[in-house]
Structures are given as structure tokens and as C-alpha cells.
Write a protein that holds these residues in place. Structure first.
Motif, mmCIF file in Angstrom:
data_model
loop_
_atom_site.group_PDB
_atom_site.id
_atom_site.type_symbol
_atom_site.label_atom_id
_atom_site.label_comp_id
_atom_site.label_asym_id
_atom_site.label_seq_id
_atom_site.Cartn_x
_atom_site.Cartn_y
_atom_site.Cartn_z
ATOM 1 N N TRP A 18 -55.920 -3.350 -19.801
ATOM 2 C CA TRP A 18 -56.773 -2.191 -19.521
ATOM 3 C C TRP A 18 -56.709 -1.724 -18.068
ATOM 4 N N ILE A 49 -58.623 2.433 -14.867
ATOM 5 C CA ILE A 49 -59.345 1.543 -15.771
ATOM 6 C C ILE A 49 -59.503 2.241 -17.114
ATOM 7 N N HIS A 52 -63.862 1.911 -21.960
ATOM 8 C CA HIS A 52 -64.587 0.783 -22.545
ATOM 9 C C HIS A 52 -64.037 -0.569 -22.079
ATOM 10 N N ASN A 53 -63.652 -0.614 -20.813
ATOM 11 C CA ASN A 53 -63.194 -1.852 -20.190
ATOM 12 C C ASN A 53 -63.665 -1.862 -18.736
ATOM 13 N N GLY A 54 -63.372 -2.959 -18.032
ATOM 14 C CA GLY A 54 -63.745 -3.006 -16.630
ATOM 15 C C GLY A 54 -63.854 -4.425 -16.110
ATOM 16 N N SER A 103 -70.851 -6.199 -11.566
ATOM 17 C CA SER A 103 -69.862 -5.756 -12.547
ATOM 18 C C SER A 103 -69.637 -4.268 -12.362
ATOM 19 N N MET A 105 -68.008 -1.450 -14.867
ATOM 20 C CA MET A 105 -67.503 -1.264 -16.218
ATOM 21 C C MET A 105 -67.362 0.226 -16.546
ATOM 22 N N ASN A 106 -66.263 0.543 -17.209
ATOM 23 C CA ASN A 106 -66.066 1.889 -17.744
ATOM 24 C C ASN A 106 -66.621 1.912 -19.160
ATOM 25 N N GLN A 107 -67.811 2.463 -19.331
ATOM 26 C CA GLN A 107 -68.488 2.465 -20.619
ATOM 27 C C GLN A 107 -68.204 3.732 -21.431
ATOM 28 N N ASP A 111 -60.695 7.499 -19.220
ATOM 29 C CA ASP A 111 -60.227 6.543 -18.224
ATOM 30 C C ASP A 111 -60.837 6.862 -16.861
#
Length: 229
Positions: A18, A49, A52-54, A103, A105-107, A111
Motif C-alpha cells: 500500500w 498511501i 484504506h491503508n496507512g 497513527s 491512516m488513509n481512511q 490515495d
């Protein structure tokens, strides 16, 4: 004048599922003895990124961690109780001090493209702090915008005798680079500029030790680090 051109293609490239990232300086699994940082500037990671990852919760201490979101939105949470989104055109500065866990995070479905910048502090084991501002240089081009520094005029306080500025230059425009410290390091995010007779393109950076001028050959966005030796 002493100059050094750090070409984009000389950066480390890591594709890890990711995360698609390029490291200006040695970081993580990528090591190069010639690229260990400039003055207190230790990291410039150019991160893409996936949705839905990170970066899950992890610790830091005694580092000034600056994040510049270029596109998309990243969601921040930390052990100091801060949480929320950082959108394109916004900046985050987390002074890790004695220690913090966080943290990023790409929620979302889009991208995220961001720069993660680490600067070594000149004060160790201070209380951790969190700062966030909105400052998109595309909205006010052809001028330097101070992002972080040690002075009271800086929008975000940096625990180092340095300044971080950004600008978008329209093609044909130019700006003066008048150092307050010892080292200038200009990282070009996109476009092409000329500094001290050197052509500096997207992903490139130029280090130099005297005042100069940056002229845009195309529309260009850049970050200028004014650093102590």
C-alpha cells in the motif's frame, strides 16, 4: 558558492504494498552512506498511501515530524489526545519530545500523497506538542510562506534554529533566497526551476550556502529549508 544537486533518481525507492515511497535520505530498509541528511534535516519521504491503508500506531521521541499533505486526506491520532483529518493544503508538526505514539491512516477511497519530513531538535526530552495549520501556497503564488520556525512569527513552532518555507511559482516568476542560517536546501515538489545556474526538477533538491534566486521555468512548487550547519 558551493552547491550540490540531489537528483530525484538518486533517491531510494520502496514499494511495499500500500506504500509507494521515495526517500531523499537513508530511511528504514533503504541505506546510502552519501545520503544521511543535511544539517538537522534528517528525512524527506515522498509517500503515496493507498486507500484504506496507512501507518498504524507506533512511537517516536526527540524528533520534529512535519507532514505536508499534497493530495487526499490522512487521519491522525496520537497519545496526546489529538485526532482528526489533515487535508491537502494542510500541515502538521508533531514535536515528539520525551515520546509520543501516533497513527496516520488513509481512511478514504482516494490515495494520499504527502511529504513526511523529520528535523532533529536542538532541545531534547521536551514535552510533546502537536500543531496543525492550513496554508496552501497555490492560493497565494509567487511568494514565500513561512510554515515552521523558531521565531514567534512562525505559524508553527519548531524546536530547531531553522525555518521551513514553501512557495508556488508561476512560470517566469522568481523569488529571492536569502539565508538566515548556514545551509539552504530547496526541494522541488513539482515543476522545474533554476537556482544558482542549476536546473532543479520535480523530486530534485539543491543544497547551497549563499543567497541566490529561484526562477520558475514551469509552474513549480517547492519547499525551502533554511538550516544551521
Amino acid at each position: 558558492m558551493t552547491t550540490y544537486l540531489h537528483r530525484s533518481e538518486d533517491r531510494g525507492h520502496v514499494q511495499a504494498g500500500w506504500l509507494n515511497t521515495r526517500h531523499s535520505f537513508s530511511f528504514g530498509s533503504w541505506y546510502h552512506p552519501d545520503f544521511m541528511g543535511v544539517g538537522p534535516l534528517r528525512v524527506i519521504n515522498d509517500d503515496h498511501i493507498a486507500a484504506h491503508n496507512g501507518f498504524g500506531t507506533h512511537p517516536h521521541d526527540n524528533m520534529e515530524i512535519l507532514t505536508c499533505v499534497l493530495s487526499g486526506t490522512i487521519s491522525h491520532q496520537d497519545s496526546m489526545g489529538n485526532s482528526g483529518d489533515i487535508k491537502a493544503g494542510e500541515w502538521q508538526l508533531m514535536s515528539a519530545g520525551t515520546g509520543v505514539r501516533h497513527s496516520e491512516m488513509n481512511q478514504y477511497d482516494q490515495d494520499v500523497h504527502l511529504l513526511q519530513i523529520w528535523i532533529q531538535p536542538n532541545v531534547r526530552d521536551a514535552e510533546p506538542t502537536y500543531q496543525q495549520i492550513e496554508l496552501n501556497p497555490k492560493q497565494q503564488p509567487n511568494q514565500w510562506h513561512l510554515i515552521a520556525g523558531a521565531s514567534d512569527q512562525a505559524p508553527m513552532h519548531l524546536r530547531q534554529n531553522a525555518e521551513v518555507k514553501t512557495a508556488v511559482l508561476d512560470a517566469g516568476h522568481q523569488l529571492e533566497i536569502a539565508t538566515q542560517h548556514k545551509i539552504n536546501y530547496v526541494h522541488v515538489i513539482e515543476g522545474e526551476v533554476e537556482i544558482a545556474g542549476q536546473i532543479v526538477k520535480s523530486g530534485d533538491a539543491l543544497m547551497f550556502d549563499e543567497n541566490s534566486t529561484v526562477k520558475a521555468n514551469t509552474t513549480a512548487q517547492m519547499i525551502w529549508f533554511d538550516l544551521p550547519a
